[in-house]
Write a protein that holds these residues in place. Structure first.
Motif, PDB file in Angstrom:
ATOM      1  N   ARG A  29       0.723  -1.364   0.045  1.00 33.83           N
ATOM      2  CA  ARG A  29      -0.043   0.061   0.023  1.00 33.83           C
ATOM      3  C   ARG A  29       0.949   1.127  -0.016  1.00 33.83           C
ATOM      4  O   ARG A  29       1.986   1.365   0.746  1.00 33.83           O
ATOM      5  CB  ARG A  29      -0.813   0.077   1.237  1.00 33.83           C
ATOM      6  CG  ARG A  29      -2.129  -1.009   1.183  1.00 33.83           C
ATOM      7  CD  ARG A  29      -3.129  -0.766   2.085  1.00 33.83           C
ATOM      8  NE  ARG A  29      -4.251  -1.787   1.886  1.00 33.83           N
ATOM      9  CZ  ARG A  29      -5.216  -1.820   1.107  1.00 33.83           C
ATOM     10  NH1 ARG A  29      -5.172  -0.519   0.381  1.00 33.83           N
ATOM     11  NH2 ARG A  29      -6.160  -2.527   0.914  1.00 33.83           N
ATOM     12  N   GLU A  30       0.486   2.164  -0.944  1.00 27.01           N
ATOM     13  CA  GLU A  30       1.133   3.386  -0.664  1.00 27.01           C
ATOM     14  C   GLU A  30      -0.039   4.508  -0.874  1.00 27.01           C
ATOM     15  O   GLU A  30      -0.857   4.990  -1.741  1.00 27.01           O
ATOM     16  CB  GLU A  30       1.660   3.848  -2.090  1.00 27.01           C
ATOM     17  CG  GLU A  30       3.114   2.898  -2.182  1.00 27.01           C
ATOM     18  CD  GLU A  30       3.849   3.412  -3.415  1.00 27.01           C
ATOM     19  OE1 GLU A  30       3.463   4.049  -4.185  1.00 27.01           O
ATOM     20  OE2 GLU A  30       4.857   2.814  -3.728  1.00 27.01           O
ATOM     21  N   GLY A  31      -0.364   5.061   0.519  1.00 29.24           N
ATOM     22  CA  GLY A  31      -1.559   5.923   0.559  1.00 29.24           C
ATOM     23  C   GLY A  31      -2.698   5.267   0.318  1.00 29.24           C
ATOM     24  O   GLY A  31      -2.936   4.200   0.985  1.00 29.24           O
ATOM     25  N   ARG A  32      -3.625   5.650  -0.448  1.00 26.94           N
ATOM     26  CA  ARG A  32      -4.881   4.920  -0.525  1.00 26.94           C
ATOM     27  C   ARG A  32      -4.839   3.971  -1.770  1.00 26.94           C
ATOM     28  O   ARG A  32      -5.798   3.247  -2.206  1.00 26.94           O
ATOM     29  CB  ARG A  32      -5.954   5.954  -0.703  1.00 26.94           C
ATOM     30  CG  ARG A  32      -6.344   6.991   0.198  1.00 26.94           C
ATOM     31  CD  ARG A  32      -7.451   7.927  -0.076  1.00 26.94           C
ATOM     32  NE  ARG A  32      -8.644   7.150  -0.137  1.00 26.94           N
ATOM     33  CZ  ARG A  32      -9.671   7.908  -0.536  1.00 26.94           C
ATOM     34  NH1 ARG A  32      -9.713   9.119  -0.828  1.00 26.94           N
ATOM     35  NH2 ARG A  32     -10.829   7.170  -0.711  1.00 26.94           N
ATOM     36  N   ILE A  33      -3.618   3.871  -2.237  1.00 19.84           N
ATOM     37  CA  ILE A  33      -3.255   2.980  -3.559  1.00 19.84           C
ATOM     38  C   ILE A  33      -2.895   1.366  -2.938  1.00 19.84           C
ATOM     39  O   ILE A  33      -2.055   1.512  -2.327  1.00 19.84           O
ATOM     40  CB  ILE A  33      -2.323   3.568  -4.698  1.00 19.84           C
ATOM     41  CG1 ILE A  33      -2.847   5.021  -5.011  1.00 19.84           C
ATOM     42  CG2 ILE A  33      -2.182   2.609  -5.532  1.00 19.84           C
ATOM     43  CD1 ILE A  33      -2.211   5.647  -5.873  1.00 19.84           C
ATOM     44  N   ALA A  34      -3.469   0.459  -3.702  1.00 14.65           N
ATOM     45  CA  ALA A  34      -3.125  -1.055  -3.206  1.00 14.65           C
ATOM     46  C   ALA A  34      -2.310  -1.325  -4.321  1.00 14.65           C
ATOM     47  O   ALA A  34      -3.108  -1.555  -5.642  1.00 14.65           O
ATOM     48  CB  ALA A  34      -4.303  -1.750  -2.652  1.00 14.65           C
TER      49      ALA A  34
END
Length: 220
Positions: A29-34
């Motif tokens: 995960r990077e912030g709200r991105i999977a």
């Protein structure tokens, strides 16, 4: 997740279901991105392949946990260690095809414990093509894989003892022969003795050979 589902050719809801069941690892995960990667795609293809071969999702999850607990291939083979055996790389689906209906968590764990199988990323490595082919042939002849693995463990013990015997003899009585040069000599002796042992056993089972000597207990 949408991109992963499209690459795998399955609905997004199926990917989400597999995630909830723990059949695929969580994404990075990077912030709200999977972010999903090639390992997730390989696992989804493995799941699809094993489902086609009659495995259940519960069984696949058990196999995955067993597979993930296995030793790395470098640990099993030994980096730089010489060997005459040829390792074979397999996907879980290919392994299932070799031993149709016999690839259970119990058998997989036994093979991993013996060191017959090791892991390398998303692949399985069998340490010996010869052992793989012979084991598969025995299973095709009707011998359960669990019996093959149990016999393999006993053969391993005898083979280790024979190797120790041959190396000990040559190191004690020869200063010129390298241990690696013993292999063809040792194989010739063991092959001849095993062939004669088969003959003796078969003659005894057929009633045409000498029976084991009986011992008499003195009467009191």
């Amino acid at each position: 997740m949408e991109e992963l589902a499209r690459e795998a050719g399955i609905p997004v809801r199926t990917v989400r279901f597999y995630r909830e069941r723990g059949l695929i690892a969580p994404p990075r995960r990077e912030g709200r991105i999977a972010w999903y990667d090639d390992h997730h795609l390989a696992r989804l293809r493995t799941i699809a392949g094993l489902l086609e071969r009659g495995h259940t999702l519960t069984g696949i999850a058990d196999l995955a946990r067993t597979f993930e607990s296995g030793r790395d291939v470098a640990e099993v083979l030994g980096l730089g260690e010489p060997t005459e055996e040829t390792p074979v790389r397999l996907t879980p689906e290919q392994l299932a095809d070799y031993f149709e209906g016999e690839v259970t968590p119990e058998n997989l764990a036994a093979a991993l414990d013996l060191g017959y199988l090791a892991t390398d990323g998303d692949e399985i490595v069998h340490i010996s093509r010869r052992l793989l082919e012979v084991s598969a042939e025995l299973v095709r002849e009707g011998v359960p894989l669990s019996t093959v693995l149990s016999a393999g463990r006993r053969v391993r013990e005898h083979a280790d003892a024979l190797a120790e015997l041959f190396v000990g003899v040559m190191r004690s009585h020869s200063t010129e022969t390298e241990p690696t040069q013993l292999r063809p000599l040792a194989r010739a002796v063991v092959d001849a003795e095993l062939s004669m042992a088969f003959d003796r056993r078969l003659r005894r089972d057929d009633g045409t050979g000498p029976k084991p000597a009986e011992t008499k207990t003195p009467e009191t």
